[in-house]
Design an enzyme around this catalytic site. Structure first.
Site, PDB file in Angstrom:
ATOM      1  N   VAL A   1     -67.057  47.306  64.962  1.00 33.69           N
ATOM      2  CA  VAL A   1     -68.492  47.159  65.244  1.00 33.69           C
ATOM      3  C   VAL A   1     -68.838  47.620  66.668  1.00 33.69           C
ATOM      4  O   VAL A   1     -69.740  48.438  66.864  1.00 33.69           O
ATOM      5  CB  VAL A   1     -68.931  45.678  65.093  1.00 33.69           C
ATOM      6  N   ASP A   2     -68.096  47.123  67.650  1.00 33.84           N
ATOM      7  CA  ASP A   2     -68.510  47.333  69.038  1.00 33.84           C
ATOM      8  C   ASP A   2     -68.441  48.796  69.445  1.00 33.84           C
ATOM      9  O   ASP A   2     -69.400  49.339  70.004  1.00 33.84           O
ATOM     10  CB  ASP A   2     -67.651  46.495  69.995  1.00 33.84           C
TER      11      ASP A   2
ATOM     12  N   GLU B   1     -77.622  22.923  70.886  1.00 35.54           N
ATOM     13  CA  GLU B   1     -77.121  24.290  70.671  1.00 35.54           C
ATOM     14  C   GLU B   1     -76.220  24.426  69.453  1.00 35.54           C
ATOM     15  O   GLU B   1     -75.967  25.533  68.993  1.00 35.54           O
ATOM     16  CB  GLU B   1     -76.393  24.788  71.931  1.00 35.54           C
TER      17      GLU B   1
ATOM     18  N   HIS C   1     -76.384  17.621  71.571  1.00 34.48           N
ATOM     19  CA  HIS C   1     -76.200  19.065  71.752  1.00 34.48           C
ATOM     20  C   HIS C   1     -77.142  19.861  70.839  1.00 34.48           C
ATOM     21  O   HIS C   1     -76.834  20.071  69.671  1.00 34.48           O
ATOM     22  CB  HIS C   1     -74.750  19.445  71.470  1.00 34.48           C
TER      23      HIS C   1
ATOM     24  N   GLY D   1     -70.180  19.306  79.671  1.00 35.21           N
ATOM     25  CA  GLY D   1     -68.892  19.561  80.309  1.00 35.21           C
ATOM     26  C   GLY D   1     -67.913  18.466  79.954  1.00 35.21           C
ATOM     27  O   GLY D   1     -68.318  17.404  79.469  1.00 35.21           O
TER      28      GLY D   1
ATOM     29  N   CYS E   1     -76.332  16.806  77.877  1.00 36.21           N
ATOM     30  CA  CYS E   1     -75.150  15.942  77.947  1.00 36.21           C
ATOM     31  C   CYS E   1     -74.701  15.745  79.401  1.00 36.21           C
ATOM     32  O   CYS E   1     -75.403  15.123  80.172  1.00 36.21           O
ATOM     33  CB  CYS E   1     -74.045  16.519  77.061  1.00 36.21           C
ATOM     34  N   TYR E   2     -73.584  16.339  79.804  1.00 39.00           N
ATOM     35  CA  TYR E   2     -73.157  16.205  81.197  1.00 39.00           C
ATOM     36  C   TYR E   2     -74.256  16.668  82.153  1.00 39.00           C
ATOM     37  O   TYR E   2     -74.479  16.075  83.203  1.00 39.00           O
ATOM     38  CB  TYR E   2     -71.880  17.021  81.436  1.00 39.00           C
TER      39      TYR E   2
ATOM     40  N   SER F   1     -68.340  51.375  67.491  1.00 39.63           N
ATOM     41  CA  SER F   1     -69.211  52.202  66.644  1.00 39.63           C
ATOM     42  C   SER F   1     -70.661  52.141  67.111  1.00 39.63           C
ATOM     43  O   SER F   1     -71.346  53.161  67.194  1.00 39.63           O
ATOM     44  CB  SER F   1     -69.145  51.731  65.184  1.00 39.63           C
TER      45      SER F   1
ATOM     46  N   LYS G   1     -71.963  39.415  69.974  1.00 39.73           N
ATOM     47  CA  LYS G   1     -71.647  40.273  68.821  1.00 39.73           C
ATOM     48  C   LYS G   1     -72.810  40.375  67.825  1.00 39.73           C
ATOM     49  O   LYS G   1     -73.103  41.455  67.311  1.00 39.73           O
ATOM     50  CB  LYS G   1     -70.420  39.718  68.123  1.00 39.73           C
TER      51      LYS G   1
ATOM     52  N   SER H   1     -62.977  53.116  67.362  1.00 42.56           N
ATOM     53  CA  SER H   1     -61.966  52.507  66.493  1.00 42.56           C
ATOM     54  C   SER H   1     -62.487  52.337  65.072  1.00 42.56           C
ATOM     55  O   SER H   1     -61.732  52.062  64.158  1.00 42.56           O
ATOM     56  CB  SER H   1     -61.581  51.131  67.045  1.00 42.56           C
TER      57      SER H   1
END
Ligand code: XMP
Length: 533
Positions: free
Chosen positions: A242-243, A187, A185, A57, A90-91, A245, A389, A239
């Site tokens: 991707v989403d 991630e 980090h 954070g 971290c935080y 479809s 995604k 449309s």
């Protein structure tokens, strides 16, 4: 549905990387969800998580307004009575260490960027001499640091399990409970073995088996949609992105002809898109596709509009009108109104609105296709509300959605309207379509398409002088834009090879009558945005 799966919950303390933590945990095959750090611990316990991760954070733990860690989180129990393992990042590490009696202080030197860790043997609890968090993580590997505070005094129950040159305490474990903390980090991709570290936490420390897979998602979602919808009907705004479809493919698998897709040609699509989407969904999938060419309505609404936000409003409102009409046509065919509206809403949109930071400031309003007002009176189905995604792409592949669609760059709802600076006219749309098509085809041909996150051409509202043969020309300028990014929130301009850019520019000015100059955009976001409007 996700309740059936093992899960690791993430408490968000406002880090820009929180979503990445969730993605990495899911890549380890474990379902993970983000909650604000202010959530009630009893709610967390009720979800019976296998583990808890405290994010980083922007605050210092001793700031007056610093978000607090409720001590109850450090003593939660799972349904089987065992303690819930915790990983502080971290935080998150500083907050838990402070609660356990440690001291956090501002470091003399802010530590930002790459560092090398030394993994220390652990003595506690008879654990063999390598801490479980660092299984298969070699000393000397790179980690990514970004902090200005550090732990100067460890709680009695903590031992350091890794150091770096600037941080005597780069990672800790507790001797009291299955609690771990890292100052760096894991991630972010710059931490070499970050994925391994989070996998170690999920599998070795939390004991997860890894039961979250795209295939299990498809099976369970299909069953859940069937059960919820029964014999009722669903409309979906397709449309070609991707989403929407992949959402269409999933719903079609679950419901067959009870799904009705509406695909609107707003006259702002790219070259060939109108035909391609119809081929895929009507031809390949044999869906009930209502393709409506509303080009005139959109271009009339956009006539003379130059302000980018006004363009978005025009496109958004016209879309709603067209969609409404189509829904009425479907209702007339069915003899009753369809009951459900399906949307491809993704998890990042959902967390944006629940995060403890609150939604970020609006820089541009995004009117996505399918962004319909609530009074349309449908019940919503949002099968991807829990997904990122990349996961939707995986599911699309499983559902046999063509790679052309699954791997497609993002394309904005207002389409080419916001890539023609100034007024949108059919002539300018035709010019832009050709230039854009050359750029995209060349990217695909040279295997560069997947190297960039988004790429497109923009038609500028200026004319420039050129020379062709013996003749002076005075024609349009187009800009080429290509960026690398993770989520579109920040982006770098893509360092495409010069000879490639030269070849594209050459083709555009030679083949597109009306464009005599191409320039390449070398600004990043921030301070620029990806689109030009
Ligand atoms: P910007 O230009 O804000 O774009 O850096 C970030 C991402 O969002 C897309 N974008 C939009 N998408 N409606 C959309 O559906 C919009 O009005 C819109 N404006 C930008 C943009 O293409 C990029 O992927």
């Amino acid at each position: 549905m996700a309740a059936m799966h093992e899960r690791i919950l993430i408490l968000d303390f406002g880090s820009q990387y929180t979503q990445l933590i969730a993605r990495r945990v899911r890549e380890a095959g474990v379902y993970s969800e983000i909650h604000p750090c202010t959530i009630d611990p009893s709610e967390v316990e009720a979800m019976n998580p296998e583990g808890l991760i405290l994010s980083g954070g922007p605050c210092s733990v001793y700031d007056a307004e610093a978000p607090q860690l409720d001590p109850t989180f450090l003593d939660l129990r799972r349904d089987d009575g065992t303690p819930v393992p915790v990983l502080g990042i971290c935080y998150g590490l500083q907050a838990m260490a402070q609660l356990e009696g440690g001291t956090v202080e501002g470091a003399e030197r802010r530590e930002f960027g790459r560092a090398r860790i030394d993994v220390l043997p652990t003595q506690a609890n008879g654990e063999d001499d390598r801490p479980a968090l660092f299984t298969d993580v070699p000393s000397g590997s790179t980690v990514w640091m970004s902090h200005s505070d550090h732990l100067t005094d460890l709680p009695d129950t903590y031992e350091a399990i890794a150091t770096t040159a600037n941080a005597p305490v780069a990672a800790v474990r507790s001797t009291r409970a299955p609690h771990y903390g890292v100052q760096f980090h894991p991630e972010v991709v710059h931490t070499d073995f970050g994925r391994q570290i989070l996998e170690n936490f999920a599998h070795e420390i939390c004991g997860c088996s890894g039961d979250w897979t795209p295939a299990s998602f498809v099976e369970e979602k299909t069953a859940a949609i069937r059960e919820r919808v029964g014999d009722r009907h669903v409309v979906l705004g397709l449309s070609g992105g991707v989403d929407s479809s992949v959402a269409a493919a999933l719903l079609h698998r679950a419901l067959g002809d009870q799904l009705h897709c509406i695909f609107v040609n707003n006259g702002l699509l790219r070259k060939g898109e109108w035909e391609q989407v119809q081929d895929t969904f009507r031809g390949h999938f044999q869906m009930d596709l209502h393709a409506v060419d509303a080009t005139d309505a959109f271009l009339d609404a956009l006539d003379g509009v130059v302000d980018p936000e006004e363009k978005r409003v025009c496109v958004g409102n016209t879309f709603i009108d067209v969609f409404d009409e189509q829904t009425e046509a479907i209702a007339a065919e069915l003899g009753h109104a369809p009951e459900y509206l399906a949307q491809g809403t993704l998890y990042p949109d959902v967390i944006e609105s629940v995060s403890f930071k609150g939604p970020s400031a609006t820089i541009k309003t995004h009117h996505n296709v399918g962004g319909l007002p609530e009074e349309l009176n449908f019940e919503l189905i949002e099968p991807f509300r829990e997904l990122f995604k990349d996961e939707v792409r995986e599911i699309g592949r499983l559902l046999d959605v063509p790679e052309r669609i699954v791997g497609r760059h993002p394309f904005p709802g207002p389409g080419l309207a916001i890539r023609i600076l100034g007024a949108v006219t059919p002539e300018r749309l035709a010019l832009l379509r050709e230039a854009d098509d050359i750029f995209i085809r060349e990217l695909r041909e040279k295997d560069l398409y997947d190297e960039v996150w988004q790429a497109f051409a923009v038609l500028l509202p200026v004319q420039s002088v050129g020379v062709m043969g013996d003749e002076r020309t005075y024609e349009n300028v187009c800009a080429l834009r290509a960026v690398t990014s993770v989520d579109g929130m920040t982006a770098d301009w893509a360092q495409l090879p010069h000879d490639f850019l030269g070849a594209v520019a050459n083709r555009i000015v030679n083949e597109v009558r009306g464009i005599n100059r191409a320039v390449y955009d070398i600004t990043s976001k921030p301070p620029a945005t990806i689109e030009w409007e």
